[in-house]
Design an enzyme around this catalytic site. Sequence first.
Site, short mmCIF file in Angstrom:
data_model
loop_
_atom_site.label_atom_id
_atom_site.label_comp_id
_atom_site.label_asym_id
_atom_site.label_seq_id
_atom_site.Cartn_x
_atom_site.Cartn_y
_atom_site.Cartn_z
N GLY A 155 0.81 -1.20 0.00
CA GLY A 155 0.00 0.00 0.00
C GLY A 155 0.85 1.26 0.00
O GLY A 155 1.95 1.28 -0.56
N ILE A 157 2.64 2.67 2.31
CA ILE A 157 3.96 2.52 2.94
C ILE A 157 4.76 1.44 2.22
O ILE A 157 5.92 1.65 1.84
CB ILE A 157 3.80 2.19 4.43
N SER A 176 -0.06 -9.92 -0.75
CA SER A 176 -1.15 -9.71 0.19
C SER A 176 -2.38 -10.36 -0.42
O SER A 176 -2.37 -10.73 -1.61
CB SER A 176 -1.40 -8.23 0.50
N THR A 236 6.99 -2.85 11.25
CA THR A 236 6.66 -1.49 11.69
C THR A 236 5.17 -1.23 11.54
O THR A 236 4.72 -0.09 11.55
CB THR A 236 7.44 -0.44 10.86
N ARG A 238 1.78 -3.56 12.80
CA ARG A 238 1.07 -3.85 14.03
C ARG A 238 1.61 -5.15 14.61
O ARG A 238 1.81 -6.13 13.89
CB ARG A 238 -0.45 -3.98 13.79
N GLU A 267 1.68 -1.17 24.90
CA GLU A 267 2.55 0.00 24.82
C GLU A 267 2.12 1.03 25.86
O GLU A 267 0.92 1.27 26.01
CB GLU A 267 2.48 0.62 23.42
N HIS A 286 7.98 2.27 19.11
CA HIS A 286 6.93 2.76 18.21
C HIS A 286 7.24 4.17 17.72
O HIS A 286 6.48 5.12 17.92
CB HIS A 286 5.57 2.73 18.88
#
Length: 319
Positions: A155, A157, A176, A236, A238, A267, A286
């Site tokens: 996508g 990124i 994907s 990077t 989830r 987190e 993160h």
Amino acid sequence: MRYRCAVLDDYQGVATTIADWTPLGDRVEVVTFPDHFPTEDELAAALADFDFAVTLRERVPFPASLLDRLPRLKLLVASGMRNSVIDYAAAQANDVTVCGTESSPTPPVELTWALILGLARGIVQENTALRTGGPWQSTVGADLHGRRLGLLGLGKIGSRVARIGLAFGMEVTAWSQNLTKERTDDLGVHLSPTKEDLLTASDFVSVHLALSDRTRSLLGPAELSLLKPTAYLINTSRAAIINQEALLAALHEGRIAGAAVDVFDTEPLPTDHPLRTAPRLLATPHLGYVSRANYERYYGQAIENIQAYLNGTPIRLLG
């Protein structure tokens, strides 16, 4: 009436200086909270006297159980235009308007490559050795040129990560569930026929998928066992996309060369969490979206959202 606005999890203490809040004038009192509230009870108590709340990304969940306890809250501003930890139905039921902001894909792309290069060249280990009187050159770097970069997701990124991989002279392949050959051909990337084929053949595997029911635990023990012993895994996106127990086992047993992660199930990461001491792991807290330009956008547009709400014309609505 003077409203009160809470800015949550301002870890770096920059929320009120990185953007200009003066357009809100005397209409809004802004209070920042630099520390994370670990429990819902603590968060509910902290927000009890606030009309607005600003939260970054998905740091703070807003489930129905919390929203039901905040009768004064009327506006919730989250950075980004997608947020999986806000209960939108509960927000609507409690008459809470939810707005988002734009978010640039550039910072997570840049961090992804910082992690890939850090892993490949042993940057942390070599820097630590140099600064502490350790051995001079203790690692042998992994090459990027001529190696295969496998991308799970192509996508906004993933496609940018792909272009940089091609610039390094890497062979880039992607997979994907809905990825098409037309899309990969446009980028000069190979379409992997299956997820398993991508994992088996790649030297570096980087995750760039949204978290959903289809992608949760997408990489479990069986999938991680397909990776080469010389392969590196980067996430990077989830944390829940990769089964965390399977990842820890692969690292401790040396079944992969290493991994780099920027995302975690909890987190901030608890101080006793096993990922903090896992071998062959490069981990960052993160930082994917944490850059000056992105923060300027987040907080700047949060201010715009508050202004619009006060004017009776909310913008960038979510839910």
